[in-house]
Design a protein around this motif. Structure first.
Motif, PDB file in Angstrom:
ATOM      1  N   ILE A  70     -19.433   3.769  31.464  1.00  0.00           N
ATOM      2  CA  ILE A  70     -18.613   2.736  32.438  1.00  0.00           C
ATOM      3  C   ILE A  70     -18.530   3.900  33.825  1.00  0.00           C
ATOM      4  N   PRO A  71     -18.578   3.026  34.857  1.00  0.00           N
ATOM      5  CA  PRO A  71     -18.574   3.677  36.239  1.00  0.00           C
ATOM      6  C   PRO A  71     -17.056   3.794  36.559  1.00  0.00           C
ATOM      7  N   PRO A  72     -16.651   4.683  37.485  1.00  0.00           N
ATOM      8  CA  PRO A  72     -15.388   4.812  37.827  1.00  0.00           C
ATOM      9  C   PRO A  72     -14.820   3.525  38.439  1.00  0.00           C
ATOM     10  N   LEU A  73     -13.866   2.691  38.296  1.00  0.00           N
ATOM     11  CA  LEU A  73     -13.418   1.408  38.656  1.00  0.00           C
ATOM     12  C   LEU A  73     -12.364   1.292  39.442  1.00  0.00           C
ATOM     13  N   ASP A  74     -12.309   1.113  40.981  1.00  0.00           N
ATOM     14  CA  ASP A  74     -11.393   0.747  41.426  1.00  0.00           C
ATOM     15  C   ASP A  74     -10.979  -0.749  41.810  1.00  0.00           C
ATOM     16  N   HIS A  75     -10.022  -0.675  42.803  1.00  0.00           N
ATOM     17  CA  HIS A  75      -9.429  -2.201  43.258  1.00  0.00           C
ATOM     18  C   HIS A  75     -10.601  -3.064  43.848  1.00  0.00           C
ATOM     19  N   THR A  76     -11.720  -2.484  44.109  1.00  0.00           N
ATOM     20  CA  THR A  76     -12.805  -3.423  44.687  1.00  0.00           C
ATOM     21  C   THR A  76     -13.760  -3.890  43.531  1.00  0.00           C
ATOM     22  N   ALA A  77     -13.529  -3.568  42.459  1.00  0.00           N
ATOM     23  CA  ALA A  77     -14.441  -3.803  41.180  1.00  0.00           C
ATOM     24  C   ALA A  77     -14.174  -5.386  40.362  1.00  0.00           C
ATOM     25  N   ASP A  78     -15.069  -6.065  40.371  1.00  0.00           N
ATOM     26  CA  ASP A  78     -14.982  -6.849  39.436  1.00  0.00           C
ATOM     27  C   ASP A  78     -16.073  -6.613  38.370  1.00  0.00           C
ATOM     28  N   VAL A  79     -15.565  -6.979  36.977  1.00  0.00           N
ATOM     29  CA  VAL A  79     -16.476  -6.543  35.851  1.00  0.00           C
ATOM     30  C   VAL A  79     -16.579  -7.889  35.115  1.00  0.00           C
ATOM     31  N   VAL A  80     -18.036  -8.260  34.660  1.00  0.00           N
ATOM     32  CA  VAL A  80     -18.334  -9.517  33.974  1.00  0.00           C
ATOM     33  C   VAL A  80     -18.974  -9.153  32.954  1.00  0.00           C
ATOM     34  N   VAL A  81     -18.547  -9.179  31.572  1.00  0.00           N
ATOM     35  CA  VAL A  81     -19.275  -9.064  30.435  1.00  0.00           C
ATOM     36  C   VAL A  81     -20.045 -10.168  30.075  1.00  0.00           C
ATOM     37  N   THR A  82     -21.525 -10.100  30.120  1.00  0.00           N
ATOM     38  CA  THR A  82     -22.543 -11.163  30.253  1.00  0.00           C
ATOM     39  C   THR A  82     -22.965 -11.694  28.756  1.00  0.00           C
ATOM     40  N   ASP A  83     -22.504 -10.662  27.774  1.00  0.00           N
ATOM     41  CA  ASP A  83     -22.804 -11.199  26.368  1.00  0.00           C
ATOM     42  C   ASP A  83     -21.588 -10.917  25.272  1.00  0.00           C
ATOM     43  N   HIS A  84     -21.118 -11.809  24.757  1.00  0.00           N
ATOM     44  CA  HIS A  84     -19.900 -11.570  23.911  1.00  0.00           C
ATOM     45  C   HIS A  84     -20.397 -11.407  22.604  1.00  0.00           C
ATOM     46  N   HIS A  85     -21.621 -11.507  22.378  1.00  0.00           N
ATOM     47  CA  HIS A  85     -21.860 -11.341  20.822  1.00  0.00           C
ATOM     48  C   HIS A  85     -22.412  -9.903  20.570  1.00  0.00           C
ATOM     49  N   ARG A  86     -22.466  -8.986  21.482  1.00  0.00           N
ATOM     50  CA  ARG A  86     -22.967  -7.625  21.303  1.00  0.00           C
ATOM     51  C   ARG A  86     -22.027  -6.901  20.180  1.00  0.00           C
ATOM     52  N   THR A  87     -22.522  -6.134  19.581  1.00  0.00           N
ATOM     53  CA  THR A  87     -21.350  -5.398  18.538  1.00  0.00           C
ATOM     54  C   THR A  87     -20.364  -4.136  19.303  1.00  0.00           C
ATOM     55  N   GLU A  88     -21.026  -3.939  20.563  1.00  0.00           N
ATOM     56  CA  GLU A  88     -20.186  -2.993  21.233  1.00  0.00           C
ATOM     57  C   GLU A  88     -19.062  -3.664  22.456  1.00  0.00           C
ATOM     58  N   LEU A  89     -18.915  -4.889  22.183  1.00  0.00           N
ATOM     59  CA  LEU A  89     -17.945  -5.619  23.070  1.00  0.00           C
ATOM     60  C   LEU A  89     -16.558  -5.042  23.024  1.00  0.00           C
ATOM     61  N   GLY A  90     -15.952  -4.691  21.902  1.00  0.00           N
ATOM     62  CA  GLY A  90     -14.389  -4.092  22.074  1.00  0.00           C
ATOM     63  C   GLY A  90     -14.710  -2.741  22.920  1.00  0.00           C
ATOM     64  N   PRO A  91     -15.219  -1.870  22.390  1.00  0.00           N
ATOM     65  CA  PRO A  91     -15.452  -0.408  22.927  1.00  0.00           C
ATOM     66  C   PRO A  91     -15.656  -0.537  24.423  1.00  0.00           C
ATOM     67  N   VAL A  92     -16.710  -1.411  24.902  1.00  0.00           N
ATOM     68  CA  VAL A  92     -17.249  -1.629  26.372  1.00  0.00           C
ATOM     69  C   VAL A  92     -15.970  -2.263  27.125  1.00  0.00           C
ATOM     70  N   LEU A  93     -15.414  -3.185  26.660  1.00  0.00           N
ATOM     71  CA  LEU A  93     -14.273  -3.823  27.476  1.00  0.00           C
ATOM     72  C   LEU A  93     -13.010  -2.824  27.514  1.00  0.00           C
ATOM     73  N   LYS A  94     -12.999  -2.148  26.370  1.00  0.00           N
ATOM     74  CA  LYS A  94     -11.655  -1.169  26.384  1.00  0.00           C
ATOM     75  C   LYS A  94     -11.884  -0.080  27.679  1.00  0.00           C
ATOM     76  N   ASP A  95     -13.186   0.255  27.757  1.00  0.00           N
ATOM     77  CA  ASP A  95     -13.640   1.141  28.750  1.00  0.00           C
ATOM     78  C   ASP A  95     -13.481   0.574  30.028  1.00  0.00           C
ATOM     79  N   ALA A  96     -13.829  -0.900  30.304  1.00  0.00           N
ATOM     80  CA  ALA A  96     -13.444  -1.412  31.443  1.00  0.00           C
ATOM     81  C   ALA A  96     -12.023  -1.556  31.794  1.00  0.00           C
TER      82      ALA A  96
END
Length: 172
Positions: A70-96
């Motif tokens: 995950i890149p550093p995120l600031d107040h300009t960032a919108d994050v969209v997860v495009t596949d909710h079936h991936r096994t990495e969903l939880g860790p990736v969202l936690k990172d975001a």
């Protein structure tokens, strides 16, 4: 007081509306991510694909920054997860959610069912107030069925949100 440029002058390209800084991070390489990143670049976003599996990153057919973390995120960032079936969903969202101060985080999915992100983030120990920051569904309800249409609906929703508008055909 800010003076807004004339709408006709803007539509004809004769007025400078200024540049606002905005970043779109599409999570997971997918057909929706390809369109989302392409259209977002046209809208002036800095575009980033966050794909933890480098082998899958080649599935996105648009020029953008590609990251396996995950890149550093600031107040300009919108994050969209495009596949909710991936096994990495939880860790990736936690990172975001924890990688800075993202303006907006959302997951594509059917609004009639609880998103799988809720149980995935709960299992990772995230508090409910952090889980509640994840938007679902995302985008305007235009009946999208194809990846390109879904990308348009998502970007329209993000732009409406950034501009403090509800979206749709009601103008206030």
């Amino acid at each position: 007081m800010t003076v807004e440029p004339d709408a006709c002058a803007v539509a004809h390209g004769a007025a400078d509306v200024g540049a606002d800084e905005k970043t779109l991070v599409a999570v997971f390489a997918s057909p929706v991510a390809s369109y989302l990143l392409s259209y977002a670049a046209d809208l002036g976003y800095h575009t980033v694909l966050y794909e933890p599996d480098a082998a899958r990153a080649t599935d996105v057919r648009t020029a953008c920054d590609i990251r396996t973390t995950i890149p550093p995120l600031d107040h300009t960032a919108d994050v969209v997860v495009t596949d909710h079936h991936r096994t990495e969903l939880g860790p990736v969202l936690k990172d975001a959610l924890t990688a800075g101060d993202a303006r907006w985080v959302g997951v594509l999915g059917n609004p009639r069912h609880e998103g799988p992100h809720v149980s995935a983030l709960t299992a990772l120990g995230l508090p409910s107030n952090e889980i509640a920051r994840v938007h679902r569904p995302v985008g305007l309800n235009i009946g999208s069925r194809r990846p390109a249409e879904i990308a348009i609906a998502v970007l329209a929703g993000l732009l409406a949100d950034r501009n403090g508008k509800p979206g749709g055909f009601e103008f206030a």
